[in-house]
Design a protein around this motif. Sequence first.
Motif, PDB file in Angstrom:
ATOM      1  N   MET A   1     133.491  42.186   9.902  1.00 21.46           N
ATOM      2  CA  MET A   1     133.511  41.733   8.518  1.00 21.46           C
ATOM      3  C   MET A   1     134.413  40.504   8.443  1.00 21.46           C
ATOM      4  SD  MET A   1     133.937  44.059   5.129  1.00 21.46           S
ATOM      5  CE  MET A   1     135.535  44.750   5.575  1.00 21.46           C
ATOM      6  N   PRO A   2     133.965  39.422   7.828  1.00 20.76           N
ATOM      7  CA  PRO A   2     134.726  38.173   7.840  1.00 20.76           C
ATOM      8  C   PRO A   2     136.150  38.315   7.312  1.00 20.76           C
ATOM      9  CG  PRO A   2     132.502  37.773   7.054  1.00 20.76           C
ATOM     10  CD  PRO A   2     132.653  39.264   7.174  1.00 20.76           C
ATOM     11  N   LYS A   3     137.051  37.589   7.960  1.00 22.52           N
ATOM     12  CA  LYS A   3     138.455  37.476   7.564  1.00 22.52           C
ATOM     13  C   LYS A   3     139.199  38.807   7.630  1.00 22.52           C
ATOM     14  CE  LYS A   3     139.072  34.001   7.260  1.00 22.52           C
ATOM     15  NZ  LYS A   3     139.059  33.078   8.441  1.00 22.52           N
ATOM     16  N   THR A   4     138.817  39.646   8.585  1.00 20.17           N
ATOM     17  CA  THR A   4     139.523  40.918   8.778  1.00 20.17           C
ATOM     18  C   THR A   4     139.942  41.122  10.236  1.00 20.17           C
ATOM     19  OG1 THR A   4     137.445  42.140   9.100  1.00 20.17           O
ATOM     20  CG2 THR A   4     138.326  42.041   6.846  1.00 20.17           C
ATOM     21  N   GLY A   5     140.014  40.036  11.003  1.00 12.77           N
ATOM     22  CA  GLY A   5     140.492  40.140  12.376  1.00 12.77           C
ATOM     23  C   GLY A   5     139.414  40.409  13.403  1.00 12.77           C
ATOM     24  N   GLY A   6     138.186  40.015  13.118  1.00  7.94           N
ATOM     25  CA  GLY A   6     137.093  40.279  14.052  1.00  7.94           C
ATOM     26  C   GLY A   6     137.244  39.564  15.381  1.00  7.94           C
ATOM     27  N   ASP A   7     137.649  38.288  15.351  1.00  7.16           N
ATOM     28  CA  ASP A   7     137.818  37.554  16.606  1.00  7.16           C
ATOM     29  C   ASP A   7     138.938  38.164  17.447  1.00  7.16           C
ATOM     30  OD1 ASP A   7     135.808  35.874  15.835  1.00  7.16           O
ATOM     31  OD2 ASP A   7     137.089  34.148  15.395  1.00  7.16           O
ATOM     32  N   ALA A   8     139.994  38.613  16.782  1.00  5.40           N
ATOM     33  CA  ALA A   8     141.085  39.271  17.507  1.00  5.40           C
ATOM     34  C   ALA A   8     140.606  40.584  18.120  1.00  5.40           C
ATOM     35  CB  ALA A   8     142.267  39.513  16.568  1.00  5.40           C
ATOM     36  N   THR A   9     139.764  41.312  17.393  1.00  5.77           N
ATOM     37  CA  THR A   9     139.220  42.560  17.921  1.00  5.77           C
ATOM     38  C   THR A   9     138.355  42.285  19.149  1.00  5.77           C
ATOM     39  OG1 THR A   9     139.225  43.486  15.688  1.00  5.77           O
ATOM     40  CG2 THR A   9     137.906  44.635  17.338  1.00  5.77           C
ATOM     41  N   TRP A  10     137.576  41.213  19.097  1.00  7.83           N
ATOM     42  CA  TRP A  10     136.777  40.805  20.256  1.00  7.83           C
ATOM     43  C   TRP A  10     137.686  40.591  21.464  1.00  7.83           C
ATOM     44  CZ3 TRP A  10     136.692  36.584  23.496  1.00  7.83           C
ATOM     45  CH2 TRP A  10     135.548  36.398  24.276  1.00  7.83           C
ATOM     46  N   ALA A  11     138.829  39.922  21.255  1.00  5.46           N
ATOM     47  CA  ALA A  11     139.766  39.673  22.355  1.00  5.46           C
ATOM     48  C   ALA A  11     140.328  40.980  22.910  1.00  5.46           C
ATOM     49  CB  ALA A  11     140.902  38.769  21.877  1.00  5.46           C
ATOM     50  N   LEU A  12     140.587  41.944  22.031  1.00  8.43           N
ATOM     51  CA  LEU A  12     141.108  43.232  22.496  1.00  8.43           C
ATOM     52  C   LEU A  12     140.059  43.972  23.326  1.00  8.43           C
ATOM     53  CD1 LEU A  12     143.082  44.539  19.376  1.00  8.43           C
ATOM     54  CD2 LEU A  12     143.852  43.043  21.227  1.00  8.43           C
TER      55      LEU A  12
ATOM     56  N   LEU B   1     133.985  49.217  27.947  1.00  3.29           N
ATOM     57  CA  LEU B   1     133.617  49.849  26.678  1.00  3.29           C
ATOM     58  C   LEU B   1     132.618  49.009  25.889  1.00  3.29           C
ATOM     59  CD1 LEU B   1     137.082  51.173  25.397  1.00  3.29           C
ATOM     60  CD2 LEU B   1     135.360  52.352  26.784  1.00  3.29           C
ATOM     61  N   VAL B   2     132.341  47.802  26.365  1.00  4.45           N
ATOM     62  CA  VAL B   2     131.483  46.876  25.626  1.00  4.45           C
ATOM     63  C   VAL B   2     130.049  46.957  26.134  1.00  4.45           C
ATOM     64  CG1 VAL B   2     131.089  44.468  24.997  1.00  4.45           C
ATOM     65  CG2 VAL B   2     133.438  45.324  25.262  1.00  4.45           C
ATOM     66  N   VAL B   3     129.126  47.269  25.237  1.00  2.00           N
ATOM     67  CA  VAL B   3     127.700  47.248  25.564  1.00  2.00           C
ATOM     68  C   VAL B   3     127.129  45.863  25.277  1.00  2.00           C
ATOM     69  CG1 VAL B   3     125.432  48.218  25.022  1.00  2.00           C
ATOM     70  CG2 VAL B   3     127.449  49.708  25.106  1.00  2.00           C
ATOM     71  N   ARG B   4     127.447  45.328  24.111  1.00  7.33           N
ATOM     72  CA  ARG B   4     127.038  43.973  23.741  1.00  7.33           C
ATOM     73  C   ARG B   4     128.032  43.441  22.732  1.00  7.33           C
ATOM     74  NH1 ARG B   4     124.430  41.225  19.795  1.00  7.33           N
ATOM     75  NH2 ARG B   4     124.021  43.085  18.557  1.00  7.33           N
ATOM     76  N   ALA B   5     128.368  42.173  22.844  1.00  7.04           N
ATOM     77  CA  ALA B   5     129.308  41.558  21.908  1.00  7.04           C
ATOM     78  C   ALA B   5     128.879  40.124  21.635  1.00  7.04           C
ATOM     79  CB  ALA B   5     130.729  41.586  22.469  1.00  7.04           C
ATOM     80  N   ASP B   6     128.789  39.767  20.360  1.00  9.00           N
ATOM     81  CA  ASP B   6     128.485  38.386  20.001  1.00  9.00           C
ATOM     82  C   ASP B   6     129.696  37.510  20.300  1.00  9.00           C
ATOM     83  OD1 ASP B   6     125.899  38.907  18.973  1.00  9.00           O
ATOM     84  OD2 ASP B   6     126.793  39.640  17.108  1.00  9.00           O
ATOM     85  N   ASP B   7     129.433  36.326  20.792  1.00  7.02           N
ATOM     86  CA  ASP B   7     130.511  35.375  21.048  1.00  7.02           C
ATOM     87  C   ASP B   7     131.207  35.026  19.732  1.00  7.02           C
ATOM     88  OD1 ASP B   7     131.470  33.231  23.265  1.00  7.02           O
ATOM     89  OD2 ASP B   7     131.444  32.299  21.283  1.00  7.02           O
ATOM     90  N   PRO B   8     132.534  34.830  19.748  1.00  7.05           N
ATOM     91  CA  PRO B   8     133.244  34.481  18.508  1.00  7.05           C
ATOM     92  C   PRO B   8     132.715  33.230  17.816  1.00  7.05           C
ATOM     93  CG  PRO B   8     134.810  35.153  20.181  1.00  7.05           C
ATOM     94  CD  PRO B   8     133.470  35.060  20.863  1.00  7.05           C
ATOM     95  N   LEU B   9     132.053  32.350  18.550  1.00  5.27           N
ATOM     96  CA  LEU B   9     131.504  31.135  17.943  1.00  5.27           C
ATOM     97  C   LEU B   9     130.081  31.330  17.420  1.00  5.27           C
ATOM     98  CD1 LEU B   9     132.784  28.441  20.482  1.00  5.27           C
ATOM     99  CD2 LEU B   9     133.810  29.146  18.309  1.00  5.27           C
ATOM    100  N   ASP B  10     129.514  32.501  17.657  1.00  2.77           N
ATOM    101  CA  ASP B  10     128.151  32.793  17.221  1.00  2.77           C
ATOM    102  C   ASP B  10     128.183  33.367  15.806  1.00  2.77           C
ATOM    103  OD1 ASP B  10     125.565  33.737  16.796  1.00  2.77           O
ATOM    104  OD2 ASP B  10     125.335  34.462  18.856  1.00  2.77           O
ATOM    105  N   PRO B  11     127.530  32.728  14.834  1.00  3.87           N
ATOM    106  CA  PRO B  11     127.558  33.250  13.455  1.00  3.87           C
ATOM    107  C   PRO B  11     126.970  34.645  13.317  1.00  3.87           C
ATOM    108  CG  PRO B  11     125.919  31.501  13.683  1.00  3.87           C
ATOM    109  CD  PRO B  11     126.739  31.495  14.936  1.00  3.87           C
ATOM    110  N   ARG B  12     126.200  35.094  14.301  1.00  5.32           N
ATOM    111  CA  ARG B  12     125.636  36.444  14.235  1.00  5.32           C
ATOM    112  C   ARG B  12     126.707  37.524  14.339  1.00  5.32           C
ATOM    113  NH1 ARG B  12     121.091  36.300  18.774  1.00  5.32           N
ATOM    114  NH2 ARG B  12     122.861  35.339  19.842  1.00  5.32           N
ATOM    115  N   LYS B  13     127.932  37.130  14.702  1.00  2.00           N
ATOM    116  CA  LYS B  13     129.013  38.109  14.803  1.00  2.00           C
ATOM    117  C   LYS B  13     129.291  38.776  13.462  1.00  2.00           C
ATOM    118  CE  LYS B  13     132.772  34.805  13.888  1.00  2.00           C
ATOM    119  NZ  LYS B  13     133.989  34.165  14.421  1.00  2.00           N
TER     120      LYS B  13
END
Length: 213
Positions: free
Chosen positions: A1-12, A19-31
């Motif tokens: 959800m935008p502006k709730t730390g999603g990119d930071a969660t991706w880094a974690l 544990l990751v099956v699929r993850a959108d790149d932080p630069l991909d708007p589909r995230k």
Amino acid sequence: MPKTGGDATWALFQCVPDLVVRADDPLDPRKHASFAEEGIAETRYVLNLRRLPSQVLSWVQHTFANGRGRVPKGTWITPEEALEFRMPDQLLERYLDGGPGRDRIEVSDWLRMEHLRDDFIEFASTLRPLDAGDIDRIRRVITKPPMAYDHNPLTYFTPDQVEELYERNPTWARIETEVYGSLIPEEPADAVAATVAVPAAGTAAGALPEPLL
């Protein structure tokens, strides 16, 4: 959800890649796609959350720095204008919508942005045991750098405006109360600042603070 730390969660998650099956790149708007938009139908849903006034302030700052839709870069949204938007509840409802013919999504695990590393460790530990190396990497990984602005929402909103913001977004207010135990107006200004700027209690020595976006 935008502006709730999603990119930071991706880094974690990169600290425990098994544990990751699929993850959108932080630069991909589909995230920012919702569960329904991604066609995800699971029995356990996890979603980031943030104190509502801080989420709106971050959105205001992001819009000023980058523009958004028909709002050009450099446009300053006043607190009064921000109150007119029901964006937070509309955004949250989009993520809780299960899609056509499906029940409303019940989120079982909320990752609070202000306590992201602790909440992530607790969540990841339910998927598999985390060893000391996993936890150390999660504590120390560098996440997205913060935008340069005063992150205390009470320097942007007045207490009355914060109260009105919650009144205009009852779904967010209800969930925030359930997850955090209270809303920001019930806390003094110095406590509000602490929730967005200080690492969670028990953070390991040398660990980095929670992300500010």
